[in-house]
Write a protein that holds these residues in place. Structure first.
Motif, PDB file in Angstrom:
ATOM      1  N   CYS A  51      52.589  45.525 -25.375  1.00 57.13           N
ATOM      2  CA  CYS A  51      51.396  44.700 -25.124  1.00 57.13           C
ATOM      3  C   CYS A  51      50.749  45.082 -23.791  1.00 57.13           C
ATOM      4  O   CYS A  51      51.409  45.139 -22.760  1.00 57.13           O
ATOM      5  N   THR A  52      49.437  45.363 -23.837  1.00 56.22           N
ATOM      6  CA  THR A  52      48.689  45.727 -22.630  1.00 56.22           C
ATOM      7  C   THR A  52      47.843  44.569 -22.105  1.00 56.22           C
ATOM      8  O   THR A  52      47.110  44.734 -21.144  1.00 56.22           O
ATOM      9  N   HIS A  53      47.942  43.403 -22.752  1.00 62.19           N
ATOM     10  CA  HIS A  53      47.145  42.224 -22.388  1.00 62.19           C
ATOM     11  C   HIS A  53      45.648  42.524 -22.464  1.00 62.19           C
ATOM     12  O   HIS A  53      44.862  42.031 -21.669  1.00 62.19           O
ATOM     13  N   CYS A  54      45.276  43.318 -23.465  1.00 60.11           N
ATOM     14  CA  CYS A  54      43.856  43.633 -23.666  1.00 60.11           C
ATOM     15  C   CYS A  54      43.096  42.419 -24.207  1.00 60.11           C
ATOM     16  O   CYS A  54      41.877  42.356 -24.127  1.00 60.11           O
ATOM     17  N   ILE A  66      47.035  31.948 -29.811  1.00 59.09           N
ATOM     18  CA  ILE A  66      47.418  32.947 -28.825  1.00 59.09           C
ATOM     19  C   ILE A  66      46.870  32.489 -27.475  1.00 59.09           C
ATOM     20  O   ILE A  66      45.729  32.782 -27.121  1.00 59.09           O
ATOM     21  N   PRO A  67      47.671  31.744 -26.737  1.00 55.77           N
ATOM     22  CA  PRO A  67      47.193  31.226 -25.451  1.00 55.77           C
ATOM     23  C   PRO A  67      47.078  32.316 -24.397  1.00 55.77           C
ATOM     24  O   PRO A  67      47.803  33.315 -24.432  1.00 55.77           O
ATOM     25  N   VAL A  68      46.152  32.113 -23.481  1.00 59.56           N
ATOM     26  CA  VAL A  68      45.935  33.032 -22.366  1.00 59.56           C
ATOM     27  C   VAL A  68      45.997  32.224 -21.080  1.00 59.56           C
ATOM     28  O   VAL A  68      45.407  31.145 -20.979  1.00 59.56           O
ATOM     29  N   LYS A  69      46.711  32.764 -20.100  1.00 61.31           N
ATOM     30  CA  LYS A  69      46.803  32.105 -18.798  1.00 61.31           C
ATOM     31  C   LYS A  69      46.674  33.167 -17.721  1.00 61.31           C
ATOM     32  O   LYS A  69      47.381  34.176 -17.758  1.00 61.31           O
ATOM     33  N   ASP A  70      45.774  32.942 -16.813  1.00 57.77           N
ATOM     34  CA  ASP A  70      45.537  33.873 -15.697  1.00 57.77           C
ATOM     35  C   ASP A  70      45.259  35.294 -16.195  1.00 57.77           C
ATOM     36  O   ASP A  70      45.759  36.275 -15.636  1.00 57.77           O
ATOM     37  N   GLY A  94      49.997  48.370 -31.506  1.00 59.45           N
ATOM     38  CA  GLY A  94      51.196  48.127 -32.327  1.00 59.45           C
ATOM     39  C   GLY A  94      52.152  47.148 -31.691  1.00 59.45           C
ATOM     40  O   GLY A  94      53.345  47.193 -31.962  1.00 59.45           O
ATOM     41  N   ALA A  95      51.628  46.250 -30.871  1.00 62.03           N
ATOM     42  CA  ALA A  95      52.485  45.314 -30.160  1.00 62.03           C
ATOM     43  C   ALA A  95      52.833  44.083 -30.991  1.00 62.03           C
ATOM     44  O   ALA A  95      53.726  43.333 -30.637  1.00 62.03           O
ATOM     45  N   ILE A  96      52.120  43.859 -32.104  1.00 64.77           N
ATOM     46  CA  ILE A  96      52.359  42.696 -32.940  1.00 64.77           C
ATOM     47  C   ILE A  96      52.824  43.156 -34.314  1.00 64.77           C
ATOM     48  O   ILE A  96      52.204  44.012 -34.939  1.00 64.77           O
ATOM     49  N   THR A  97      53.931  42.597 -34.761  1.00 63.15           N
ATOM     50  CA  THR A  97      54.490  42.904 -36.071  1.00 63.15           C
ATOM     51  C   THR A  97      54.705  41.598 -36.825  1.00 63.15           C
ATOM     52  O   THR A  97      55.208  40.635 -36.262  1.00 63.15           O
ATOM     53  N   MET A  98      54.307  41.593 -38.093  1.00 65.01           N
ATOM     54  CA  MET A  98      54.540  40.416 -38.923  1.00 65.01           C
ATOM     55  C   MET A  98      55.925  40.506 -39.539  1.00 65.01           C
ATOM     56  O   MET A  98      56.299  41.521 -40.123  1.00 65.01           O
TER      57      MET A  98
END
Length: 102
Positions: A51-54, A66-70, A94-98
Motif C-alpha cells: 500500500c502506497t496510501h495513494c 476505507i477510513p483516512v486519517k492524516d 495489488g495491495a488489496i486482495t479479496m
C-alpha cells in the motif's frame, strides 16, 4: 411531499399507520447506525507492504468503509464493508486482495 421515515423506529411491531405507502423509505438510511458487514461473502484484505496510501480506493468505496486519517488510509471498516471488491479492482499496486468469507 413525502415525509421522511425514521428507520430506527420501524420494526416488525410497527403499526400499519406508522408505515409509509409501500413501506418506502424517504429519509436517509443512516448506514453508520447499522452493522451491515455480516452480509459480506468476500472480504478485502490490505497488504500494508504494497500500500502506497495513494487513496485511489477510498472514494470508490460505496460503503465509505476505507477510513483516512492524516492523509493515510486506515484498515477497512469491516462492520460496514459489504465485500463488493471495487477497492481491489482500482488498486494499481495489488495491495488489496479479496478473500472468501472471513
Amino acid at each position: 411531499m413525502a415525509q421522511a421515515t425514521d428507520i430506527t423506529k420501524i420494526n416488525e411491531q410497527s403499526p400499519y399507520g406508522d408505515l409509509t405507502p409501500g413501506n418506502q423509505i424517504y429519509g436517509g438510511g443512516g448506514a453508520k447506525m447499522f452493522n451491515t458487514g455480516e452480509w459480506r461473502t468476500q472480504t478485502p484484505v490490505i497488504d500494508w507492504d504494497k500500500c502506497t496510501h495513494c487513496l485511489l480506493c477510498t472514494p470508490v468505496c460505496p460503503d465509505s468503509s476505507i477510513p483516512v486519517k492524516d492523509g493515510k488510509r486506515e484498515d477497512f471498516d469491516y462492520d460496514h464493508c459489504k465485500g463488493c471488491g471495487i477497492c481491489e479492482r482500482v488498486c494499481s499496486f495489488g495491495a488489496i486482495t479479496m478473500k472468501e468469507g472471513m
